[in-house]
Design a protein around this motif. Structure first.
Motif, PDB file in Angstrom:
ATOM      1  N   ASP A  57      47.520  74.291   9.747  1.00 52.02           N
ATOM      2  CA  ASP A  57      47.934  75.329  10.693  1.00 52.02           C
ATOM      3  C   ASP A  57      46.829  75.594  11.710  1.00 52.02           C
ATOM      4  N   SER A  58      46.276  74.504  12.239  1.00 52.02           N
ATOM      5  CA  SER A  58      45.180  74.592  13.195  1.00 52.02           C
ATOM      6  C   SER A  58      45.120  73.300  13.998  1.00 52.02           C
ATOM      7  N   VAL A  59      44.645  73.378  15.228  1.00 51.23           N
ATOM      8  CA  VAL A  59      44.517  72.186  16.060  1.00 51.23           C
ATOM      9  C   VAL A  59      43.466  71.258  15.464  1.00 51.23           C
ATOM     10  N   CYS A  60      43.793  69.985  15.390  1.00 49.20           N
ATOM     11  CA  CYS A  60      42.884  68.980  14.839  1.00 49.20           C
ATOM     12  C   CYS A  60      42.150  68.263  15.969  1.00 49.20           C
ATOM     13  N   SER A  61      40.843  68.109  15.827  1.00 49.34           N
ATOM     14  CA  SER A  61      40.036  67.388  16.799  1.00 49.34           C
ATOM     15  C   SER A  61      39.597  66.047  16.233  1.00 49.34           C
ATOM     16  N   TRP A 267      53.535  62.900  23.755  1.00 40.79           N
ATOM     17  CA  TRP A 267      52.757  64.046  23.288  1.00 40.79           C
ATOM     18  C   TRP A 267      51.360  63.664  22.817  1.00 40.79           C
ATOM     19  N   PHE A 268      50.891  62.456  23.139  1.00 41.04           N
ATOM     20  CA  PHE A 268      49.555  62.033  22.737  1.00 41.04           C
ATOM     21  C   PHE A 268      48.516  62.626  23.698  1.00 41.04           C
ATOM     22  N   TYR A 269      47.888  63.698  23.292  1.00 40.56           N
ATOM     23  CA  TYR A 269      46.836  64.327  24.085  1.00 40.56           C
ATOM     24  C   TYR A 269      45.719  64.784  23.151  1.00 40.56           C
ATOM     25  N   TYR A 270      44.472  64.457  23.477  1.00 32.32           N
ATOM     26  CA  TYR A 270      43.367  65.063  22.770  1.00 32.32           C
ATOM     27  C   TYR A 270      43.246  66.514  23.241  1.00 32.32           C
ATOM     28  N   PRO A 271      43.079  67.461  22.324  1.00 26.30           N
ATOM     29  CA  PRO A 271      42.973  68.858  22.765  1.00 26.30           C
ATOM     30  C   PRO A 271      41.832  69.071  23.744  1.00 26.30           C
ATOM     31  N   GLU A 272      40.738  68.307  23.576  1.00 27.10           N
ATOM     32  CA  GLU A 272      39.599  68.462  24.486  1.00 27.10           C
ATOM     33  C   GLU A 272      39.928  68.014  25.905  1.00 27.10           C
ATOM     34  N   ASN A 273      40.882  67.073  26.070  1.00 22.19           N
ATOM     35  CA  ASN A 273      41.270  66.678  27.423  1.00 22.19           C
ATOM     36  C   ASN A 273      41.919  67.841  28.165  1.00 22.19           C
ATOM     37  N   LEU A 274      42.801  68.559  27.472  1.00 19.23           N
ATOM     38  CA  LEU A 274      43.455  69.714  28.088  1.00 19.23           C
ATOM     39  C   LEU A 274      42.446  70.845  28.287  1.00 19.23           C
ATOM     40  N   ASN A 436      47.494  58.281  44.924  1.00 17.87           N
ATOM     41  CA  ASN A 436      46.499  58.864  44.011  1.00 17.87           C
ATOM     42  C   ASN A 436      46.987  58.844  42.575  1.00 17.87           C
ATOM     43  N   THR A 437      47.784  57.838  42.240  1.00 24.10           N
ATOM     44  CA  THR A 437      48.311  57.651  40.891  1.00 24.10           C
ATOM     45  C   THR A 437      47.556  56.525  40.208  1.00 24.10           C
ATOM     46  N   LEU A 438      47.081  56.780  38.991  1.00 27.78           N
ATOM     47  CA  LEU A 438      46.365  55.780  38.205  1.00 27.78           C
ATOM     48  C   LEU A 438      47.007  55.731  36.824  1.00 27.78           C
ATOM     49  N   ALA A 439      47.391  54.525  36.384  1.00 27.41           N
ATOM     50  CA  ALA A 439      48.115  54.411  35.119  1.00 27.41           C
ATOM     51  C   ALA A 439      47.800  53.089  34.446  1.00 27.41           C
ATOM     52  N   GLY A 440      47.760  53.124  33.116  1.00 31.49           N
ATOM     53  CA  GLY A 440      47.521  51.906  32.359  1.00 31.49           C
ATOM     54  C   GLY A 440      47.643  52.172  30.873  1.00 31.49           C
ATOM     55  N   TYR A 441      47.244  51.183  30.083  1.00 32.49           N
ATOM     56  CA  TYR A 441      47.343  51.315  28.627  1.00 32.49           C
ATOM     57  C   TYR A 441      46.138  52.019  28.013  1.00 32.49           C
ATOM     58  N   ASN A 442      45.116  52.240  28.781  1.00 35.84           N
ATOM     59  CA  ASN A 442      43.884  52.815  28.255  1.00 35.84           C
ATOM     60  C   ASN A 442      44.029  54.319  28.022  1.00 35.84           C
ATOM     61  N   HIS A 443      43.663  54.778  26.811  1.00 34.33           N
ATOM     62  CA  HIS A 443      43.556  56.205  26.516  1.00 34.33           C
ATOM     63  C   HIS A 443      42.085  56.601  26.647  1.00 34.33           C
ATOM     64  N   THR A 444      41.817  57.717  27.302  1.00 39.20           N
ATOM     65  CA  THR A 444      40.446  58.178  27.445  1.00 39.20           C
ATOM     66  C   THR A 444      40.268  59.521  26.745  1.00 39.20           C
ATOM     67  N   PRO A 450      33.005  62.451  31.183  1.00 37.59           N
ATOM     68  CA  PRO A 450      32.948  63.852  31.622  1.00 37.59           C
ATOM     69  C   PRO A 450      33.302  64.073  33.082  1.00 37.59           C
ATOM     70  N   GLU A 451      33.268  63.025  33.906  1.00 41.67           N
ATOM     71  CA  GLU A 451      33.626  63.206  35.321  1.00 41.67           C
ATOM     72  C   GLU A 451      35.131  63.277  35.540  1.00 41.67           C
ATOM     73  N   TRP A 452      35.921  62.840  34.548  1.00 41.70           N
ATOM     74  CA  TRP A 452      37.370  62.724  34.730  1.00 41.70           C
ATOM     75  C   TRP A 452      38.029  64.066  35.065  1.00 41.70           C
ATOM     76  N   ALA A 453      37.811  65.078  34.264  1.00 47.50           N
ATOM     77  CA  ALA A 453      38.497  66.360  34.465  1.00 47.50           C
ATOM     78  C   ALA A 453      38.086  67.045  35.765  1.00 47.50           C
ATOM     79  N   PRO A 454      36.782  67.178  36.083  1.00 49.43           N
ATOM     80  CA  PRO A 454      36.424  67.815  37.355  1.00 49.43           C
ATOM     81  C   PRO A 454      36.983  67.084  38.577  1.00 49.43           C
ATOM     82  N   ARG A 455      36.980  65.747  38.557  1.00 52.62           N
ATOM     83  CA  ARG A 455      37.524  64.993  39.687  1.00 52.62           C
ATOM     84  C   ARG A 455      39.032  65.183  39.783  1.00 52.62           C
ATOM     85  N   PHE A 456      39.711  65.206  38.646  1.00 49.92           N
ATOM     86  CA  PHE A 456      41.155  65.425  38.607  1.00 49.92           C
ATOM     87  C   PHE A 456      41.483  66.781  39.249  1.00 49.92           C
ATOM     88  N   VAL A 457      40.776  67.821  38.822  1.00 52.20           N
ATOM     89  CA  VAL A 457      41.052  69.157  39.343  1.00 52.20           C
ATOM     90  C   VAL A 457      40.723  69.250  40.829  1.00 52.20           C
TER      91      VAL A 457
END
Length: 469
Positions: A57-61, A267-274, A436-444, A450-457
């Motif tokens: 009953d808790s988010v798993c990292s 629904w595959f998302y690491y909680p830290e990505n969000l 500005n769309t980037l897509a592939g099989y790679n999960h990050t 660490p640059e991914w989220a600030p650049r995305f925003v």
């Protein structure tokens, strides 16, 4: 002042030994006892992590020496364990199995880096005295490993259990913490990516995933020495208080809206990505490919992985949502898609039964195969500057996909990342790019790049400003 974190790692001799079922049973049993459990999964796995989160009953990292530096591993453990009574870390594959012959990034390596005791789950099918030799071998194979106990799984009866326990006690100093019988049926069935996801779980004979987890907790209470396991966890050494924050700097005001598709299909998302996107200044808006409700206005879009092939017919019929997705890409909004999300952005998706039209952002298709087409850690280099990665930037990730990209050698395709390790979309490249769309099989993982989220925003902010002109 050092921080005390009661914790242990549950490992196995290989994949399929039953360690996930044992992990779920322990997490659920501790939770039902009123303990606040912090669940972790070693490695890049999404499905086991989701089940562990449900059980506790808790988010798993996820904790992974490939993605995370030593200090970041410590930081994740400390920050995600705050306010919890016990931290349970499920290993992956065999205890000493890593990405190379040296065992790099193995569960054993993680245990040493986090100074955490290990409990080893062993499948004892058709084995008696040999189990003692295996335990003794694991104790001496690598220095610095604290093998604190073993759990014997799939035992055949009282006589079998007696011989197993006596052999281990005679030849080793490792305590036996429980002996599980063979289960007549698995409360949580498996599928091609491991355990069946909770999104598709039909309850089998248990009625719901919660009741199935409760059944595993009952099994753990009956067959495992939970008090001894809690004692082992409580004896884990204190950790340093001097750990870095997960995300540098103060959180920024949330002045852009980034949608992320989260439904039964994707629904595959690491909680830290969000969390990283929110820290960088994004208000997150949950969206669905399966609902026919119109999407609200967003300034960017994140499409994670999942099982689009299972829901291909429903996705294909939802033309309004697919058109919205394509229009966002064509308008220049930052759109980032991983694996299943990439499949949805293609022209079509083929299964054994049919060919389904998708969003049509990229002039390629994908087809589902019976065997994995990409599996393991990845290392990529950005060969051009995009809104997500700078040119020359290294992108660590992983891939696990049963689909393959068709038409991947079309001359008009623009690949943004060269694969130094892993397969990607194919021919040594990943990250199809348009607008500005980037897509592939790679999960990050956001903490590995660490640059991914600030650049995305920042890209979402620029898109919003351009739209408001």
């Amino acid at each position: 002042m050092p921080i005390t974190i009661p914790r242990f790692i549950l490992a196995g001799l290989s994949g399929g030994t039953g360690k996930t079922i044992v992990s779920l049973g322990l997490a659920r049993a501790f939770h039902l006892r009123g303990l606040r459990v912090a669940p972790f999964k070693k490695g890049p796995d999404y499905i086991d992590a989701k089940w562990l989160g449900l059980a506790a009953d808790s988010v798993c990292s996820n904790l992974d020496p490939f993605f995370h530096t030593d200090s970041m591993l410590q930081s994740l453990l400390v920050h995600k364990s705050a306010g919890r009574d016990i931290s349970l870390i499920e290993g992956n594959r065999g205890l000493f199995d890593g990405k190379d012959r040296h065992g790099s990034c193995s569960t054993a390596e993680l245990a040493r880096k986090l100074d955490t005791p290990v409990i080893l789950t062993i499948d004892c099918t058709k084995m008696t005295r040999t189990v003692a030799a295996i335990v003794q071998g694991c104790v001496h194979f690598e220095q610095g490993l604290n093998l604190a106990g073993v759990i014997l799984n799939r035992t055949a009866g009282e006589r079998h259990r007696s011989v197993l326990k006596e052999s281990i006690e005679e030849h080793t100093d490792i305590p036996v913490l429980g002996m599980l019988p063979k289960l007549k049926d698995n409360p949580i069935p498996e599928r091609h990516m491991g355990l069946m996801s909770d999104q598709e779980y039909d309850g089998t004979d248990y009625g719901s995933e919660q009741k199935a987890l409760d059944a595993l907790a009952t099994m753990a209470e009956e067959w495992l020495d939970l008090e001894a396991i809690l004692k082992i966890a409580s004896a884990a050494p204190a950790t340093s208080q001097q750990v870095p924050q997960l995300f540098p700097g103060d959180p920024k005001p949330r002045n852009v809206r980034i949608g992320y598709v989260h439904d039964a299909a994707l629904w595959f998302y690491y909680p830290e990505n969000l969390e990283a996107l929110e820290h960088a200044g994004a208000e997150l808006v949950r969206l669905s490919l399966l609902s026919d409700e119109p999407w609200p206005e967003v300034d960017g879009l994140y499409i994670g992985g999942g099982f689009p092939e299972v829901f291909a017919d429903r996705i294909a019929k939802n033309r309004g949502v697919l058109d919205s997705l394509r229009h966002l890409s064509e308008a220049g909004a930052p759109v980032y898609a991983e694996c299943g999300g990439f499949m949805v952005l293609c022209d079509y998706l083929k299964t054994d039964d049919n060919t389904y039209p998708m969003a049509g952002v990229f002039p390629v298709g994908t087809t589902f195969c019976q065997r994995p087409q990409g599996l393991g850690y990845t290392e990529a280099v950005a060969v051009r500057d995009t809104v997500f990665f700078p040119e020359g930037g290294r992108v660590l990730g992983h891939e696990f996909h049963y689909s393959v990209c068709l038409d991947k050698e079309k001359e008009a395709l623009d690949y943004a990342m060269r694969m130094d390790r892993g397969k990607g979309v194919g021919i040594g490249w990943d990250g199809l790019h348009v607008n500005n769309t980037l897509a592939g099989y790679n999960h990050t993982h956001a903490l590995a790049v660490p640059e991914w989220a600030p650049r995305f925003v920042e890209a979402a902010k620029l898109f919003r400003e351009s739209r408001d002109l």
